[in-house]
Design a protein around this motif. Structure first.
Motif, PDB file in Angstrom:
ATOM      1  N   ARG A   1       9.396   1.124  12.744  1.00  0.00           N
ATOM      2  CA  ARG A   1       8.710   1.274  11.479  1.00  0.00           C
ATOM      3  C   ARG A   1       8.140  -0.011  10.701  1.00  0.00           C
ATOM      4  NH1 ARG A   1      13.066   3.393   7.709  1.00  0.00           N
ATOM      5  NH2 ARG A   1      11.533   2.680   6.032  1.00  0.00           N
ATOM      6  N   ILE A   2       8.892  -1.052  11.101  1.00  0.00           N
ATOM      7  CA  ILE A   2       8.341  -2.353  10.467  1.00  0.00           C
ATOM      8  C   ILE A   2       7.265  -2.801  11.253  1.00  0.00           C
ATOM      9  CG2 ILE A   2       9.058  -4.777  10.183  1.00  0.00           C
ATOM     10  CD1 ILE A   2      12.009  -4.178   9.891  1.00  0.00           C
ATOM     11  N   TRP A   3       7.086  -2.599  12.520  1.00  0.00           N
ATOM     12  CA  TRP A   3       5.983  -2.996  13.180  1.00  0.00           C
ATOM     13  C   TRP A   3       4.965  -2.265  13.027  1.00  0.00           C
ATOM     14  CZ3 TRP A   3       5.938  -6.473  17.352  1.00  0.00           C
ATOM     15  CH2 TRP A   3       4.687  -6.588  18.257  1.00  0.00           C
ATOM     16  N   ARG A   4       5.083  -1.014  12.827  1.00  0.00           N
ATOM     17  CA  ARG A   4       3.732  -0.105  12.287  1.00  0.00           C
ATOM     18  C   ARG A   4       3.223  -0.345  11.064  1.00  0.00           C
ATOM     19  NH1 ARG A   4       6.905   4.106  14.500  1.00  0.00           N
ATOM     20  NH2 ARG A   4       7.587   4.678  12.326  1.00  0.00           N
ATOM     21  N   ARG A   5       4.157  -0.672  10.280  1.00  0.00           N
ATOM     22  CA  ARG A   5       3.709  -1.036   8.747  1.00  0.00           C
ATOM     23  C   ARG A   5       2.911  -2.361   8.851  1.00  0.00           C
ATOM     24  NH1 ARG A   5       3.379   1.910   4.032  1.00  0.00           N
ATOM     25  NH2 ARG A   5       3.214   0.438   2.273  1.00  0.00           N
ATOM     26  N   VAL A   6       3.471  -3.229   9.365  1.00  0.00           N
ATOM     27  CA  VAL A   6       2.591  -4.541   9.362  1.00  0.00           C
ATOM     28  C   VAL A   6       1.203  -4.214  10.054  1.00  0.00           C
ATOM     29  CG1 VAL A   6       2.484  -7.040  10.209  1.00  0.00           C
ATOM     30  CG2 VAL A   6       4.532  -5.882   9.274  1.00  0.00           C
ATOM     31  N   TYR A   7       1.059  -3.936  11.146  1.00  0.00           N
ATOM     32  CA  TYR A   7      -0.166  -3.494  11.918  1.00  0.00           C
ATOM     33  C   TYR A   7      -1.123  -2.495  11.238  1.00  0.00           C
ATOM     34  CZ  TYR A   7       0.710  -6.398  15.937  1.00  0.00           C
ATOM     35  OH  TYR A   7       1.068  -7.821  16.593  1.00  0.00           O
ATOM     36  N   GLU A   8      -0.472  -1.425  10.450  1.00  0.00           N
ATOM     37  CA  GLU A   8      -1.227  -0.460   9.737  1.00  0.00           C
ATOM     38  C   GLU A   8      -1.877  -1.008   8.478  1.00  0.00           C
ATOM     39  OE1 GLU A   8       1.072   2.815   9.322  1.00  0.00           O
ATOM     40  OE2 GLU A   8       1.143   3.516  11.541  1.00  0.00           O
ATOM     41  N   THR A   9      -1.293  -2.301   7.921  1.00  0.00           N
ATOM     42  CA  THR A   9      -1.921  -2.801   6.628  1.00  0.00           C
ATOM     43  C   THR A   9      -2.306  -4.222   6.805  1.00  0.00           C
ATOM     44  OG1 THR A   9       0.202  -3.472   5.957  1.00  0.00           O
ATOM     45  CG2 THR A   9      -0.468  -1.386   5.438  1.00  0.00           C
ATOM     46  N   ARG A  10      -2.569  -4.623   8.116  1.00  0.00           N
ATOM     47  CA  ARG A  10      -2.866  -6.156   8.519  1.00  0.00           C
ATOM     48  C   ARG A  10      -3.967  -6.587   7.784  1.00  0.00           C
ATOM     49  NH1 ARG A  10      -3.796  -3.140  13.106  1.00  0.00           N
ATOM     50  NH2 ARG A  10      -5.645  -3.339  14.085  1.00  0.00           N
ATOM     51  N   ASP A  11      -4.986  -5.696   7.704  1.00  0.00           N
ATOM     52  CA  ASP A  11      -6.284  -6.063   6.912  1.00  0.00           C
ATOM     53  C   ASP A  11      -6.064  -6.367   5.547  1.00  0.00           C
ATOM     54  OD1 ASP A  11      -7.654  -5.858   8.898  1.00  0.00           O
ATOM     55  OD2 ASP A  11      -8.413  -3.653   8.698  1.00  0.00           O
ATOM     56  N   VAL A  12      -5.095  -5.600   4.906  1.00  0.00           N
ATOM     57  CA  VAL A  12      -4.616  -5.911   3.418  1.00  0.00           C
ATOM     58  C   VAL A  12      -3.763  -7.240   3.202  1.00  0.00           C
ATOM     59  CG1 VAL A  12      -3.411  -4.974   1.465  1.00  0.00           C
ATOM     60  CG2 VAL A  12      -4.851  -3.604   2.804  1.00  0.00           C
ATOM     61  N   LEU A  13      -2.702  -7.339   4.314  1.00  0.00           N
ATOM     62  CA  LEU A  13      -2.110  -8.541   4.453  1.00  0.00           C
ATOM     63  C   LEU A  13      -2.953  -9.677   4.523  1.00  0.00           C
ATOM     64  CD1 LEU A  13       0.819  -6.918   6.487  1.00  0.00           C
ATOM     65  CD2 LEU A  13       1.092  -7.702   3.964  1.00  0.00           C
ATOM     66  N   ALA A  14      -3.960  -9.648   5.418  1.00  0.00           N
ATOM     67  CA  ALA A  14      -4.709 -10.786   5.589  1.00  0.00           C
ATOM     68  C   ALA A  14      -5.543 -11.207   4.259  1.00  0.00           C
ATOM     69  CB  ALA A  14      -5.674 -10.742   6.620  1.00  0.00           C
ATOM     70  N   ALA A  15      -6.130 -10.250   3.656  1.00  0.00           N
ATOM     71  CA  ALA A  15      -6.789 -10.483   2.637  1.00  0.00           C
ATOM     72  C   ALA A  15      -5.981 -10.980   1.429  1.00  0.00           C
ATOM     73  CB  ALA A  15      -7.731  -9.243   2.157  1.00  0.00           C
ATOM     74  N   SER A  16      -4.627 -10.911   1.304  1.00  0.00           N
ATOM     75  CA  SER A  16      -3.672 -11.136   0.248  1.00  0.00           C
ATOM     76  C   SER A  16      -3.180 -12.465   0.576  1.00  0.00           C
ATOM     77  CB  SER A  16      -2.824  -9.923   0.176  1.00  0.00           C
ATOM     78  OG  SER A  16      -3.529  -8.795  -0.312  1.00  0.00           O
ATOM     79  N   ALA A  17      -3.520 -13.091   1.508  1.00  0.00           N
ATOM     80  CA  ALA A  17      -2.775 -14.307   2.121  1.00  0.00           C
ATOM     81  C   ALA A  17      -2.644 -15.486   1.028  1.00  0.00           C
ATOM     82  CB  ALA A  17      -3.349 -14.928   3.431  1.00  0.00           C
ATOM     83  N   GLY A  18      -3.826 -15.685   0.295  1.00  0.00           N
ATOM     84  CA  GLY A  18      -3.908 -16.753  -0.777  1.00  0.00           C
ATOM     85  C   GLY A  18      -3.330 -16.363  -1.912  1.00  0.00           C
ATOM     86  N   LEU A  19      -2.831 -15.252  -2.307  1.00  0.00           N
ATOM     87  CA  LEU A  19      -2.505 -14.795  -3.662  1.00  0.00           C
ATOM     88  C   LEU A  19      -1.160 -14.971  -4.092  1.00  0.00           C
ATOM     89  CD1 LEU A  19      -4.017 -11.225  -3.575  1.00  0.00           C
ATOM     90  CD2 LEU A  19      -5.111 -13.092  -4.531  1.00  0.00           C
ATOM     91  N   ALA A  20      -0.843 -15.281  -5.396  1.00  0.00           N
ATOM     92  CA  ALA A  20       0.312 -15.644  -5.585  1.00  0.00           C
ATOM     93  C   ALA A  20       1.028 -14.551  -6.689  1.00  0.00           C
ATOM     94  CB  ALA A  20       0.462 -16.811  -6.378  1.00  0.00           C
ATOM     95  N   ALA A  21       2.143 -14.292  -6.633  1.00  0.00           N
ATOM     96  CA  ALA A  21       2.954 -12.989  -7.462  1.00  0.00           C
ATOM     97  C   ALA A  21       2.768 -13.588  -8.886  1.00  0.00           C
ATOM     98  CB  ALA A  21       4.273 -12.638  -6.958  1.00  0.00           C
TER      99      ALA A  21
END
Length: 381
Positions: free
Chosen positions: A187-207
């Motif tokens: 489940r963790i593996w799929r979640r990261v790979y299925e949303t990898r584009d969103v994760l990559a585009a969010s790398a510079g954002l701060a909460a």
């Protein structure tokens, strides 16, 4: 007959080889001078396991067993982890030998181990009689780790073993339950790979707490509550099973958040931080998968070098808290109240709750006790 150590027959099937060597057994009594028999009951083979920690400090020393200065600098051992069967024999002998060495001036400390943690046994039902036993070949209940690693991977085996129960208690091995740990890691593996584009585009954002709406605020709170709990569970408590359970709960919260490329920067920032932190929190239990996911998140260094997440007090603050409502000691309902509400406000809301009102019909309230953040108990007759 003279004794030569190089002509002892160590291939003897039964008994002590020295007992069958006439040159060793036959001797002369040092007191009376008459023929005598030398004692053949020698030291047990496990004696060195009672002082090995002294040798580990300087294993390459070849002129003495250990050096006092090195031993005093590095020892005693901070934490000893062993089975319950060690408590009476091995640990007792280790303490005895060290106390002898201390009295002889060889070391300056009196106890070999500063802390002891005794883990339970992994047990499994025997295929022969169906009873639960500690794993052993004689009982026919041994599980081959090699086969499980080939089928599920080492991370799955490690995660399941640590999740099986409190480490200080015996636990029953269940072959089918290994599948649960395997599915969770997938489940963790799929979640990261299925949303990898969103994760990559969010790398510079701060909460940013101020910019968060309720869904991302809930995930952000859950993330930092999880960090706090997992850190407590790992720092000296050895509560690996509850730490893993907390990671699973965090994963559920991550999956509950709808996020895509069109989501607000605040939502994407929280999502990125939650996933990234979860990978670090997972790394002690599933290092191989965590390493791959860490690289997928864009990092070039190892996850083992990543800074351990720190819980934020501001992130964990709640606008509202749930409180149990008791009437004469029995729970009759629950209410959500403002986290900063005073006792009188909480009391008024509790007395006005419909469930409580039903149990107070025909009765007189004698006393109301408010335990902040937890419960309200109403005494009525």
């Amino acid at each position: 007959m003279l004794f030569r150590s190089d002509d002892v027959d160590f291939k003897i099937d039964k008994g002590n080889p020295l007992a069958a060597h006439a040159g060793f057994v036959a001797t002369t009594c040092p007191k009376c001078g008459r023929p005598a028999r030398r004692e053949t009951d020698t030291l047990a083979q496990w004696l060195c396991s009672c002082w090995y920690y002294l040798r580990y400090v300087n294993p390459r020393m070849d002129d003495q067993p250990f050096e006092k200065g090195d031993a005093d600098h590095w020892l005693p051992v901070d934490q000893y982890i062993g089975g319950v069967e060690h408590a009476v024999l091995h640990l007792l002998y280790s303490r005895f030998i060290l106390k002898v060495l201390h009295d002889a001036g060889c070391v300056s400390f009196r106890e070999p181990f500063a802390a002891l943690f005794t883990q339970g046994m992994i047990c499994k039902r025997s295929e022969k009689d169906g009873q639960l036993y500690k794993m052993s070949k004689s009982k026919g209940n041994v599980v081959s780790p090699d086969e499980l690693i080939r089928e599920y991977g080492a991370d799955t085996l490690r995660l399941y073993t640590l999740f099986i129960g409190p480490p200080e208690k015996d636990a029953e091995w269940n072959d089918t339950a290994v599948e649960g740990s395997f599915r969770f890691l997938n489940r963790i593996w799929r979640r990261v790979y299925e949303t990898r584009d969103v994760l990559a585009a969010s790398a510079g954002l701060a909460a940013d707490l101020a910019a968060m709406e309720a869904p991302e605020r809930d995930l952000y709170r859950k993330l930092h509550e999880s960090i706090a709990k997992i850190t407590r569970d790992l720092e000296g408590a050895f509560h690996f099973n509850t730490a893993i359970a907390a990671i699973m709960e965090l994963m559920n919260a991550i999956e509950a958040l709808d996020v895509d490329a069109a989501s607000t920067p605040a939502r994407r920032a929280v999502y990125r931080e939650a996933v990234e932190s979860m990978v670090v929190l997972l790394s002690p239990f599933a290092p191989h998968i965590a390493e791959e996911l860490w690289r997928e998140l864009g990092h070039t260094d190892s996850v083992m070098r990543a800074k351990w997440p720190e819980a934020s007090g501001a992130a964990m603050q709640r606008d509202q808290v749930e409180m149990a409502l008791q009437v004469n000691g029995k729970v009759r309902g629950r209410i959500m109240v403002s986290a900063g509400a005073d006792a009188k406000t909480v009391e008024a809301e509790a007395l006005g709750d419909p469930n409580v009102a039903k149990w107070l019909e025909g009765k007189t309230v004698k006393k109301v006790v408010v335990v902040p953040g937890r419960l309200v108990n109403i005494a009525a007759v």
